[in-house]
Design a protein around this motif. Structure first.
Motif, PDB file in Angstrom:
ATOM      1  N   HIS A 160     -10.092   4.282   0.993  1.00 46.56           N
ATOM      2  CA  HIS A 160      -9.714   5.106   0.230  1.00 46.56           C
ATOM      3  C   HIS A 160     -10.524   5.778  -1.272  1.00 46.56           C
ATOM      4  N   LEU A 220       0.622  -1.223   0.233  1.00 48.10           N
ATOM      5  CA  LEU A 220      -0.026   0.075   0.251  1.00 48.10           C
ATOM      6  C   LEU A 220       0.865   0.614  -0.184  1.00 48.10           C
ATOM      7  N   LEU A 238      -6.851   2.725   5.447  1.00 48.84           N
ATOM      8  CA  LEU A 238      -5.746   3.165   3.931  1.00 48.84           C
ATOM      9  C   LEU A 238      -7.317   3.089   2.739  1.00 48.84           C
ATOM     10  N   PRO A 290     -10.911  -0.646  -3.842  1.00 50.64           N
ATOM     11  CA  PRO A 290      -9.888  -1.165  -3.158  1.00 50.64           C
ATOM     12  C   PRO A 290     -10.244  -2.767  -3.366  1.00 50.64           C
ATOM     13  N   LYS A 299     -10.433   8.396  -2.859  1.00 52.52           N
ATOM     14  CA  LYS A 299      -9.395   8.186  -4.097  1.00 52.52           C
ATOM     15  C   LYS A 299     -10.397   8.139  -5.571  1.00 52.52           C
TER      16      LYS A 299
END
Length: 289
Positions: free
Chosen positions: A131, A109, A127, A139, A135
Motif C-alpha cells: 500500500h 480494504l 495489499l 496503513p 499509494k
C-alpha cells in the motif's frame, strides 16, 4: 462497542435540566469530539507515546479497564494523523473466527470475497504490504475492544505483519483492549506476537485530582457554576467511579437529574452519598468507601 454512559433524556426533560442549572449544553455526555476531550495525565502520556511509536511503526498495544478512556484517546490519535501520509483501517466489529476476521478485513480494504481463508489472507496481506509503495500512505490497522478476539485471530494478525522474512514494517498494527486481552496475549501460541510489540501502554483510571478537573472541565463547557459540585461531592464521585470517566459521567448525570427533581441548585457530599447509595448500579458501595 457496547458501552453505557448515561440515560437518554427526552427533549422536554433535557430542556428542563438545562433551564434549571442554566446550562448552555448538557454536561457529561459522550457527544464530544475527541479533539476537545479532557486530558488526564494518563491520556496525555498515552498520546505522547503513540505519537512517538508512530515514528517507529510496527505493533503497539494499549490496555486498560473498561471505561477509562482508551477509545476516545485512540480516536484523537487517529484523527491527528496526516491523511496524506496515513491510511487508517479500524475495526468496530470483531468476528471470533479467523475466516470471519479475514472477511471483515478484506471488506474494509475493498477487496473481493474469496472462498478459501488462505486466499483472503494472501490478498489482504499483499495489499497492506504494498500500500505505501503503491499509494504513498502507510496503513495503520486499529483493532479496538480486542479482548473479544480469540488466540487464532490474534495470531492471524501477527502473521499478517510477517512478509517474506522482510524486517521492514510495511504497515502498523495498533491493538487495544481490557486486561482480558492481556491474559489472552500470555497464551503460549502468542509468544511470537508478544516479542514483536514495539510499544505497550496501560491507560489507568483518573486520580482524584483528575476527577476534580474532569468535572470542572464539563461544567465549564456547559457555562455552569464551578461550585455546582462541592469538593466532597467530587470525592464521592471519585470513590464510586474508581476514577473511570464513563462511570463519572453516569454518576454526575444521575446527580444532576435528581438535584433538578428536588429543586437543588448545588450538589454536596451528603446528597451525592445518598444518591450513590440508592443507585441500582452502585448498591454495593458505601459513602465511606
Amino acid at each position: 462497542m457496547t458501552k453505557t454512559t448515561q440515560p437518554d433524556l427526552p427533549d422536554a426533560e433535557r430542556r428542563r435540566l438545562r433551564s434549571h442549572f442554566g446550562f448552555s449544553r448538557i454536561p457529561f455526555t459522550k457527544a464530544m469530539r475527541s479533539a476537545l476531550m479532557f486530558d488526564s495525565l494518563g491520556q496525555r502520556e498515552l498520546l505522547a507515546g503513540l505519537r512517538m511509536y508512530n515514528e517507529l511503526k510496527g505493533i503497539a498495544l494499549v490496555t486498560g479497564e473498561s471505561g477509562v478512556g482508551k477509545s476516545i484517546t485512540l480516536r484523537r490519535f487517529v484523527q491527528e494523523l496526516d491523511e496524506a501520509r496515513y491510511a487508517v483501517v479500524d475495526f468496530t466489529y470483531l468476528p471470533t473466527t479467523v475466516t470471519g476476521f479475514l472477511r471483515s478485513l478484506n471488506r474494509k480494504l475493498g477487496l473481493p470475497m474469496r472462498l478459501h481463508g488462505a486466499d483472503l489472507f494472501d490478498q489482504a496481506q499483499s495489499l497492506l504490504v504494498t500500500h505505501e509503495s503503491e499509494k504513498g500512505t502507510h496503513p495503520v490497522v486499529l483493532v479496538d475492544d480486542a479482548e473479544r478476539l480469540t488466540v487464532p485471530v490474534i495470531d492471524a494478525l501477527r502473521r499478517l505483519t510477517a512478509w517474506q522474512m522482510d524486517q521492514e514494517d510495511h504497515f502498523s498494527l495498533l491493538i487495544s483492549g481490557t486486561d482480558d486481552l492481556l491474559r489472552t496475549l500470555h497464551h503460549p501460541d502468542l509468544a511470537s506476537l508478544r516479542s514483536r510489540v514495539v510499544y505497550a501502554q496501560q491507560l489507568r483510571a483518573f486520580t482524584l485530582e483528575d476527577t476534580r478537573n474532569y468535572v470542572a472541565f464539563h461544567l465549564q463547557r456547559a457555562d455552569a457554576e464551578a461550585k455546582l459540585f462541592s469538593d466532597d461531592a467530587n470525592k464521592r464521585i471519585f470513590q464510586a467511579s474508581q476514577g473511570r470517566p464513563r462511570a463519572i459521567n453516569q454518576i454526575a448525570t444521575q446527580a444532576l437529574i435528581q438535584a433538578a427533581i428536588h429543586g437543588r441548585d448545588t450538589i454536596d457530599g451528603c446528597f451525592m452519598s445518598e444518591l450513590i447509595g440508592s443507585h441500582p448500579l452502585y448498591l454495593n458501595l458505601t459513602a465511606a468507601r
